[in-house]
Every structure is written in structure tokens, then in C-alpha cells.
Write a protein that holds these residues in place. Structure first.
Motif, PDB file in Angstrom:
ATOM      1  N   SER A 194       3.618   5.770  -5.441  1.00 37.50           N
ATOM      2  CA  SER A 194       3.637   5.622  -6.980  1.00 37.50           C
ATOM      3  C   SER A 194       2.514   6.901  -7.346  1.00 37.50           C
ATOM      4  O   SER A 194       2.519   7.467  -8.565  1.00 37.50           O
ATOM      5  N   ALA A 195       1.534   7.136  -6.577  1.00 41.95           N
ATOM      6  CA  ALA A 195       0.502   7.791  -7.293  1.00 41.95           C
ATOM      7  C   ALA A 195       0.749   9.352  -6.577  1.00 41.95           C
ATOM      8  O   ALA A 195      -0.108  10.110  -6.665  1.00 41.95           O
ATOM      9  N   SER A 247      -6.215   0.196  -7.224  1.00 43.31           N
ATOM     10  CA  SER A 247      -5.297  -0.063  -8.178  1.00 43.31           C
ATOM     11  C   SER A 247      -4.275  -1.279  -7.660  1.00 43.31           C
ATOM     12  O   SER A 247      -3.480  -1.738  -8.444  1.00 43.31           O
ATOM     13  N   THR A 248      -4.226  -1.533  -6.524  1.00 40.52           N
ATOM     14  CA  THR A 248      -3.502  -2.406  -5.702  1.00 40.52           C
ATOM     15  C   THR A 248      -3.969  -3.915  -6.237  1.00 40.52           C
ATOM     16  O   THR A 248      -3.148  -4.855  -5.575  1.00 40.52           O
ATOM     17  N   ALA A 249      -4.995  -4.102  -6.696  1.00 42.13           N
ATOM     18  CA  ALA A 249      -5.436  -5.520  -6.886  1.00 42.13           C
ATOM     19  C   ALA A 249      -4.626  -6.432  -7.683  1.00 42.13           C
ATOM     20  O   ALA A 249      -4.506  -5.955  -8.751  1.00 42.13           O
ATOM     21  N   PRO A 250      -4.458  -7.677  -7.334  1.00 41.72           N
ATOM     22  CA  PRO A 250      -3.555  -8.358  -8.020  1.00 41.72           C
ATOM     23  C   PRO A 250      -4.387  -8.990  -9.321  1.00 41.72           C
ATOM     24  O   PRO A 250      -5.475  -9.268  -9.298  1.00 41.72           O
ATOM     25  N   SER A 251      -3.935  -8.997 -10.268  1.00 39.20           N
ATOM     26  CA  SER A 251      -4.401  -9.662 -11.461  1.00 39.20           C
ATOM     27  C   SER A 251      -4.470 -11.313 -11.120  1.00 39.20           C
ATOM     28  O   SER A 251      -3.452 -11.952 -10.584  1.00 39.20           O
ATOM     29  N   VAL A 267       0.881  -1.177   0.015  1.00 43.53           N
ATOM     30  CA  VAL A 267       0.049   0.072   0.031  1.00 43.53           C
ATOM     31  C   VAL A 267       0.911   1.278  -0.110  1.00 43.53           C
ATOM     32  O   VAL A 267       0.538   2.187  -0.779  1.00 43.53           O
ATOM     33  N   GLU A 268       1.936   1.318   0.762  1.00 42.73           N
ATOM     34  CA  GLU A 268       2.896   2.459   0.821  1.00 42.73           C
ATOM     35  C   GLU A 268       3.290   2.447  -0.547  1.00 42.73           C
ATOM     36  O   GLU A 268       3.565   3.675  -0.922  1.00 42.73           O
TER      37      GLU A 268
END
Length: 253
Positions: free
Chosen positions: A158-159, A248-252, A152-153
Motif C-alpha cells: 500500500s505504501a 501504520s499497521t497498529a490496530p485501533s 505487513v506485506e
């Protein structure tokens, strides 16, 4: 007297479990899905609703309002506040397949430099509530999952979203927060006060799950006064920015 009242409770198997409850619902015709491994919990329903509308997303009621944001993303919002409600939600979502929880909420700032709209990544939570003691042995605090917190950090960085990382004070009694408590926790460097993080982290630790919380400062507590700013423009703006970032951190898969 300390919690739980029965000393050896933590070593005992619970009579009622979320798994049993989910099985009961399914036997009685409830169509409950198997969920993706990661869930996003949003505790500020009004702020989330605005974000959902802006994204033109639909929602359906499962255990709470759920928005499907792609194959591997489920956002749960409109959740009740407080440690017991958080524990119930985590237990039930875990029974439906969730292994990782990223939670976004609002919190009061204990440090004057963190004003409405500031972002706090919660490393650990002071256990000044009752729920966590039914999951873990007594201790002063309980920690977030280190790896999930690091992820998350990295997303916040990144954002290009400014944030501070530290400890929060979880309490069951928002109308019993005293100046003495405030001053002591300020001196210890505690960043915020809220009602859920300790329960989230304790349930996750007890059940082998991963969890981390992020807070948007919505009010400021000082020795002289309480400054509520829940409707401040900066609070809503930060909430929506961070929610978008966390999703946006959701894994594919």
C-alpha cells in the motif's frame, strides 16, 4: 552434542520466568505499564533516533526506550543485538501484555541483486544460533506468523515500497561467517544474514505469540568480499520509510 544439553528440557516448567521478574520489579516500586497488544521493535537505534526526532516525539525509559505513538502503539528501540537479548525482550514485553511483535532491523544480503536499502520481509529464519533450541525442538528453520506477515506485506504494498519475501540466516557469530556457508545458503536462495529472527520466531511460537521481521539491507556478502554500507544514504532512507509504514499497521482500540 545438541542443544539443549538436558534432553527433556522443553517439557519442563522454567524456574525463572519473565512474569516472576516483572512481579519482582513491581514489588520493589518499579512503575511498569500494561502495554498494548502490539509492539514494534527497532534494532537500529541510531536510525530510529533520527526518525523519532523528525516526528517530534518524546521518549521515556521502560524496559527499553519507549515512544508512545497513540493509544495502541508502542515502539521499543535501543535494543541490544543478538538472539538472547531478543528472547529476553519478547519474554518481558509478553509479561506486560504484548501479543504481537513487528520487528525492524538491518541485515547482510547474501544475494547480489539485493543492495543497501533493499527491503526484506522475513518469512522464516535458519536456526544457526543457540537460543531457539531452548524454546522449540530442533529443526532447520522457524517461521514467522503467516497472518501478521500478510498484514505487513499489505502495508508495504500500500505504501508502494519495494520488497522481497524469503528466508534469513540467523547466526550468533557474525565474525565466523564463512565462504562455504555463504555459498551454500546463496544456492539455497537464502536472502540475508542477521542475529535475531530465529529467536524472535521461536519464542513467539513457544508462547503462542505472533511475530514477523523486516530487514533493511546494510551490507552485502559475496564469495570474494564483504561490502559494509551501514552509513549508505539508501539504508537510512529505507529504514525510516519502512518504520513509518510498519507503525501504520497498529490496530485501533
Amino acid at each position: 552434542m545438541s542443544l539443549p544439553l538436558i534432553k527433556d528440557k522443553l517439557g519442563q516448567k522454567p524456574l525463572v520466568s519473565a512474569e516472576k521478574y516483572i512481579a519482582y520489579l513491581r514489588r520493589n516500586g518499579h512503575q511498569l505499564p500494561e502495554l498494548s497488544p502490539r509492539a514494534y521493535l527497532s534494532l537500529a537505534g541510531g536510525l530510529t533516533r533520527k526518525w523519532v526526532e523528525d516526528q517530534h516525539l518524546s521518549n521515556t525509559r521502560v524496559l527499553s526506550l519507549e515512544c508512545h505513538l497513540g493509544k495502541s502503539r508502542s515502539l521499543f528501540w535501543g535494543l541490544d543485538h543478538g538472539a538472547p537479548s531478543m528472547a529476553i525482550v519478547v519474554e518481558e514485553l509478553s509479561a506486560l501484555g504484548v501479543k504481537e511483535f513487528i520487528c525492524l532491523g538491518i541485515a547482510g544480503s547474501l544475494q547480489n541483486q539485493h543492495q543497501p536499502g533493499s527491503v526484506i520481509l522475513c518469512d522464516a529464519a535458519l536456526r544457526d544460533e543457540g537460543t531457539s533450541y531452548h524454546y522449540l525442538s530442533p529443526s532447520r528453520e522457524v517461521s514467522a506468523d503467516l497472518n501478521l506477515g500478510t498484514e505487513v506485506e499489505a502495508a508495504l504494498t500500500s505504501a508502494q515500497l519495494s520488497y522481497v519475501r524469503g528466508t534469513s540466516w540467523t547466526t550468533d557469530s557474525p565474525y565466523r561467517e564463512t565462504v562455504q556457508e555463504l555459498e551454500e545458503f546463496q544456492q539455497q536462495g537464502v536472502l540475508s544474514v542477521e542475529m535475531e529472527a530465529a529467536a524472535l520466531y521461536a519464542v513467539a511460537a513457544a508462547k503462542g505469540l505472533k511475530a514477523v521481521s523486516v530487514f533493511i539491507v546494510s551490507d552485502v556478502l559475496t564469495s570474494a568480499d564483504w561490502q559494509p554500507q551501514f552509513h549508505h544514504r539508501a539504508v537510512g532512507q529505507s529504514y525510516r520509510q519502512v518504520l513509518r509504514c510498519l507503525i501504520s499497521t497498529a490496530p485501533s482500540i
